[in-house]
Scaffold this motif. Structure first.
Motif, PDB file in Angstrom:
ATOM      1  N   GLN A 196      98.819  23.669  33.739  1.00 40.99           N
ATOM      2  CA  GLN A 196      97.359  23.170  33.425  1.00 40.99           C
ATOM      3  C   GLN A 196      97.086  22.491  32.154  1.00 40.99           C
ATOM      4  OE1 GLN A 196      94.910  26.591  34.422  1.00 40.99           O
ATOM      5  NE2 GLN A 196      94.655  26.093  36.516  1.00 40.99           N
ATOM      6  N   GLN A 197      97.720  22.963  31.236  1.00 42.40           N
ATOM      7  CA  GLN A 197      97.283  22.357  29.662  1.00 42.40           C
ATOM      8  C   GLN A 197      98.200  21.013  29.507  1.00 42.40           C
ATOM      9  OE1 GLN A 197      97.873  25.422  26.782  1.00 42.40           O
ATOM     10  NE2 GLN A 197      97.295  26.992  28.160  1.00 42.40           N
ATOM     11  N   MET A 198      98.955  20.600  30.497  1.00 45.26           N
ATOM     12  CA  MET A 198      99.773  19.276  30.209  1.00 45.26           C
ATOM     13  C   MET A 198      99.035  17.923  30.598  1.00 45.26           C
ATOM     14  SD  MET A 198     103.346  20.968  31.774  1.00 45.26           S
ATOM     15  CE  MET A 198     104.220  19.406  31.353  1.00 45.26           C
ATOM     16  N   THR A 199      99.385  16.962  29.868  1.00 46.20           N
ATOM     17  CA  THR A 199      98.878  15.938  29.905  1.00 46.20           C
ATOM     18  C   THR A 199     100.058  14.652  29.844  1.00 46.20           C
ATOM     19  OG1 THR A 199      96.629  16.418  29.078  1.00 46.20           O
ATOM     20  CG2 THR A 199      97.102  13.945  29.101  1.00 46.20           C
ATOM     21  N   PRO A 200     100.234  14.015  30.842  1.00 45.25           N
ATOM     22  CA  PRO A 200      99.823  14.151  32.198  1.00 45.25           C
ATOM     23  C   PRO A 200     100.294  15.196  32.840  1.00 45.25           C
ATOM     24  CG  PRO A 200     101.412  12.608  32.193  1.00 45.25           C
ATOM     25  CD  PRO A 200     101.347  12.906  30.995  1.00 45.25           C
ATOM     26  N   LYS A 201      99.923  15.755  34.252  1.00 43.60           N
ATOM     27  CA  LYS A 201     100.273  16.764  34.994  1.00 43.60           C
ATOM     28  C   LYS A 201     101.783  16.465  35.663  1.00 43.60           C
ATOM     29  CE  LYS A 201      97.009  19.688  34.457  1.00 43.60           C
ATOM     30  NZ  LYS A 201      96.039  18.649  33.469  1.00 43.60           N
ATOM     31  N   PRO A 202     102.492  17.354  35.578  1.00 42.77           N
ATOM     32  CA  PRO A 202     103.912  16.712  36.165  1.00 42.77           C
ATOM     33  C   PRO A 202     103.648  16.698  37.820  1.00 42.77           C
ATOM     34  CG  PRO A 202     104.158  18.953  34.757  1.00 42.77           C
ATOM     35  CD  PRO A 202     102.835  18.511  35.059  1.00 42.77           C
ATOM     36  N   LEU A 203     104.441  15.936  38.350  1.00 43.83           N
ATOM     37  CA  LEU A 203     104.435  15.830  39.792  1.00 43.83           C
ATOM     38  C   LEU A 203     105.290  16.694  40.438  1.00 43.83           C
ATOM     39  CD1 LEU A 203     105.018  11.810  39.778  1.00 43.83           C
ATOM     40  CD2 LEU A 203     102.843  13.064  39.557  1.00 43.83           C
ATOM     41  N   ALA A 204     104.477  17.862  40.882  1.00 37.50           N
ATOM     42  CA  ALA A 204     105.053  19.137  41.379  1.00 37.50           C
ATOM     43  C   ALA A 204     104.541  19.309  42.676  1.00 37.50           C
ATOM     44  CB  ALA A 204     105.099  20.268  40.355  1.00 37.50           C
ATOM     45  N   GLU A 205     103.856  18.957  43.181  1.00 36.48           N
ATOM     46  CA  GLU A 205     103.049  19.105  44.526  1.00 36.48           C
ATOM     47  C   GLU A 205     103.954  18.647  45.691  1.00 36.48           C
ATOM     48  OE1 GLU A 205      98.841  18.570  44.463  1.00 36.48           O
ATOM     49  OE2 GLU A 205      98.578  19.523  42.607  1.00 36.48           O
ATOM     50  N   MET A 206     104.742  17.666  45.834  1.00 35.64           N
ATOM     51  CA  MET A 206     105.718  17.178  46.759  1.00 35.64           C
ATOM     52  C   MET A 206     104.797  16.585  47.756  1.00 35.64           C
ATOM     53  SD  MET A 206     108.833  18.214  46.027  1.00 35.64           S
ATOM     54  CE  MET A 206     109.866  18.262  47.419  1.00 35.64           C
ATOM     55  N   ARG A 207     103.875  15.856  47.215  1.00 30.27           N
ATOM     56  CA  ARG A 207     102.906  15.031  48.243  1.00 30.27           C
ATOM     57  C   ARG A 207     103.610  14.383  49.262  1.00 30.27           C
ATOM     58  NH1 ARG A 207      99.571  15.186  43.585  1.00 30.27           N
ATOM     59  NH2 ARG A 207      97.829  16.174  43.705  1.00 30.27           N
ATOM     60  N   ASN A 208     104.764  13.524  48.693  1.00 30.53           N
ATOM     61  CA  ASN A 208     105.264  12.674  49.619  1.00 30.53           C
ATOM     62  C   ASN A 208     106.636  13.186  50.479  1.00 30.53           C
ATOM     63  OD1 ASN A 208     103.672  10.540  48.792  1.00 30.53           O
ATOM     64  ND2 ASN A 208     105.166  10.246  46.604  1.00 30.53           N
ATOM     65  N   TYR A 209     106.765  14.433  50.331  1.00 28.27           N
ATOM     66  CA  TYR A 209     107.992  15.086  51.075  1.00 28.27           C
ATOM     67  C   TYR A 209     107.446  15.567  52.489  1.00 28.27           C
ATOM     68  CZ  TYR A 209     112.015  18.039  52.158  1.00 28.27           C
ATOM     69  OH  TYR A 209     113.004  18.602  52.498  1.00 28.27           O
TER      70      TYR A 209
END
Length: 288
Positions: A23-36
């Motif tokens: 939550q504290q990272m900028t930018p947020k890592p792409l970890a939500e697997m939206r394109n999978y």
């Protein structure tokens, strides 16, 4: 999403607490697997993912859910990150159980497995992913306390977890361990961390031979530089600003680029693989 889209401008930043908060990272890592797009490869399976609250662990847990698995997410104390992972898994129509604690404790590792069994009645996939790292310029700066903590978290935990899980794992079960490119090329600032990652390679190969007669498959993934909470919680703001530039692709990887390796190894697609290591590392050719 193209390679260029995956390349992010990472500003200088630092977190004082390991393994760090997504939550504290900028930018947020792409970890939500939206394109999978899942296809039911893990339908009905039960997975335990350590360090599943964020980063590679979060992406892997969500990817498993997209493929039909329910997940037990183990994490240290990043409660908000863990709740977000749980929300994302439940949004895929799968169950997620959270359990917080120190992976370096054998008692906690037993509790993780007991939680999986009491919640779902079975366990099919174990992902040993949680890790910590503490950069030091010289071996003389590595204290006994740091050395023991790094080894307890990164490799002792795998012994503890597998010992607890083994009585519940049936034929076809999978154990997947997270090692690192540093196990192969070394790291002068991460001497103890890279040593544990080398141990994980040996652990994976040896355990695979021990369990092959039980038809339990054991493999590993060796990521290169990946944008996860471990990075800002480990390095100085100036080093974070340059993180990943040393990879042949010239950028850090994203968790959603690493998770498919775990999904493959957990699925029937990897039914003829054991004792192997996959290398999603941005093009760094290493001896496997």
């Amino acid at each position: 999403m193209s390679d260029q889209d995956k390349k992010m401008d990472i500003p200088p930043q630092h977190q004082d607490h390991q393994p760090g908060s997504q939550q504290q990272m900028t930018p947020k890592p792409l970890a939500e697997m939206r394109n999978y797009k899942g296809s039911g490869k893990l339908k009905g399976k039960i997975a335990l993912v350590t360090g599943g609250d964020s980063g590679i662990g979060r992406a892997t847990a969500i990817g498993f859910a997209k493929e039909g698995a329910s997940v037990v997410v183990a994490y240290l104390d990043e409660h908000e990150d863990a709740k977000e992972t749980q929300r994302l898994i439940e949004a895929e129509g799968r169950e997620c159980v959270l359990i917080a604690g120190d992976i370096g404790s054998e008692d906690y590792c037993r509790k993780m497995v007991e939680t999986a069994i009491s919640s779902f009645g079975r366990l099919d996939i174990v992902v040993n992913n949680a890790a910590q790292q503490y950069p030091q310029e010289s071996i003389t700066d590595i204290t006994e306390e740091q050395l023991l903590k790094t080894f307890r978290t990164n490799i002792f935990s795998m012994f503890f977890t597998v010992k607890a899980a083994l009585p519940h794992l049936k034929e076809g079960a999978r154990i997947i361990n997270t090692t690192s490119v540093t196990a192969y090329r070394g790291s002068p600032q991460l001497l103890d961390y890279s040593s544990t990652k080398g141990a994980i390679v040996a652990f994976t190969r040896s355990l695979s031979k021990q369990l092959i007669s039980k038809k339990i498959l054991v493999n590993a993934v060796a990521p290169g530089p990946v944008w996860t909470p471990l990075i800002p919680s480990s390095f100085s703001p100036e080093n974070v600003d340059k993180f990943g530039e040393q990879s042949p692709l010239g950028r850090a990887g994203q968790p959603d680029e690493i998770a498919p390796s775990y999904i493959f190894l957990a699925s029937e697609d990897a039914s003829f693989m054991s004792g192997q290591v996959l290398h999603p590392n941005g093009g760094d050719v290493v001896n496997s």
